[in-house]
Enzyme design. Sequence first.
Site, PDB file in Angstrom:
ATOM      1  N   HIS A 132       2.531  -0.336  -0.992  1.00 36.42           N
ATOM      2  CA  HIS A 132       1.527   0.140  -0.048  1.00 36.42           C
ATOM      3  C   HIS A 132       0.910   1.428  -0.569  1.00 36.42           C
ATOM      4  CE1 HIS A 132       0.626   2.807   3.572  1.00 36.42           C
ATOM      5  NE2 HIS A 132      -0.296   1.873   3.617  1.00 36.42           N
ATOM      6  N   SER A 133      -0.419   1.528  -0.512  1.00 26.04           N
ATOM      7  CA  SER A 133      -1.127   2.750  -0.865  1.00 26.04           C
ATOM      8  C   SER A 133      -0.770   3.181  -2.288  1.00 26.04           C
ATOM      9  CB  SER A 133      -0.795   3.839   0.170  1.00 26.04           C
ATOM     10  OG  SER A 133      -1.658   4.938   0.071  1.00 26.04           O
ATOM     11  N   PHE A 134      -0.287   4.417  -2.471  1.00 30.78           N
ATOM     12  CA  PHE A 134       0.056   4.885  -3.817  1.00 30.78           C
ATOM     13  C   PHE A 134       1.181   4.061  -4.431  1.00 30.78           C
ATOM     14  CE2 PHE A 134       2.422   8.092  -6.500  1.00 30.78           C
ATOM     15  CZ  PHE A 134       1.562   7.996  -7.573  1.00 30.78           C
TER      16      PHE A 134
END
Length: 269
Positions: A63-65
Site C-alpha cells: 500500500h502507498s510507499f
Amino acid sequence: MGLLSELKLAVPWGHIATKAWGSLKGHPVLCLHGWLDNANSFDRLIPLLPQALKWNRFSLMGHSFGGTVAGMFSSVFPEMVDKLILLDSLPFILDINEVNNVLTYKRQAIEHVLQLEASQKPSMVIGPEEMLQGLLKNNTHVGEECGKLLLQRGTKQVASGLVLNRDRRISWPELGFDYLSRELMQLATQKLQAHVLIIKAAHGLSNVRKDQTDQELLLFSISVLRTVLKERFQFVEIPGNHYIHMNKPQQVAEIVGAFLQGQEVAPAS
C-alpha cells in the site's frame, strides 16, 4: 483466517516487527504497509483473502510507499516475484526535478540520519485522545476506527500516556524514496516478470494533490506498464480514498482474491 503469530526479524539496528496470517501450507504473500503506517493496516483485508494457495514463487502486496518498495524489489529481483499487487500506489516514483538534484537529496538524507542519531531528545508522551486526533488531523484519509487500529500497533503505553514506537529515522522521506527518470522507469518495468495489479482509489493521493505534473507522471506510468507488460498488467479504479484497503476491505478483497487466483479483475471505471 486468523493471526498465526507475531514475529521479530533481527537487523543490525534493532528488529522489524511483522505479523503472520493464515495457513503455513500456502506460499507466502509479503504485505508492505504505507509510509509511517504499520502491519495493522492489513488487519481488515487479510482475513477476507483466499489462503493456502500453492504458488511457485513469492508474491508481494503493498500500500502507498509499500507498493513502491515492492515494485523496486520486483524489478531488482524479478525471478523472485510472481504477482505484484499495488494498493493506491505505483511501482516506481517519477520526479524529474529530484532526479536532477539527486546528489543534494542524498546528502540531506545522510545529514538527517546523523542529526537524529546524535539527538538525545526523549520521545514525546501524548494522551490517547490527543494522539488519535493528531493522527486524524495529519491524515484525513484515515477514519477514526482505522486510526485507532493503526495506533494500537504504532504506539506503546507508558505511565503518563502513549509514545510512538517507530524508528524516528523513517520520518524523513528522503531516507527511503528513490526517484527515477522516465527512461529508468521504462527499463525497470522491462525487468518485471510478475503479473501486476494496480487498485487505484478514485479519491486517493494522486487525485487529492491535483498537481498537473503528478497527473502526467501517473498517466505516463500506467501507459508504460500497459505497453510493456501487456496481458500481465491489470488496472482497476474503485470509489474511496487512499486507505481503501482499510475502509473498503470487502471490495478490495474481491479484486485481489480474483487476481491471486489467476482471474480477470473488473475493468477500470
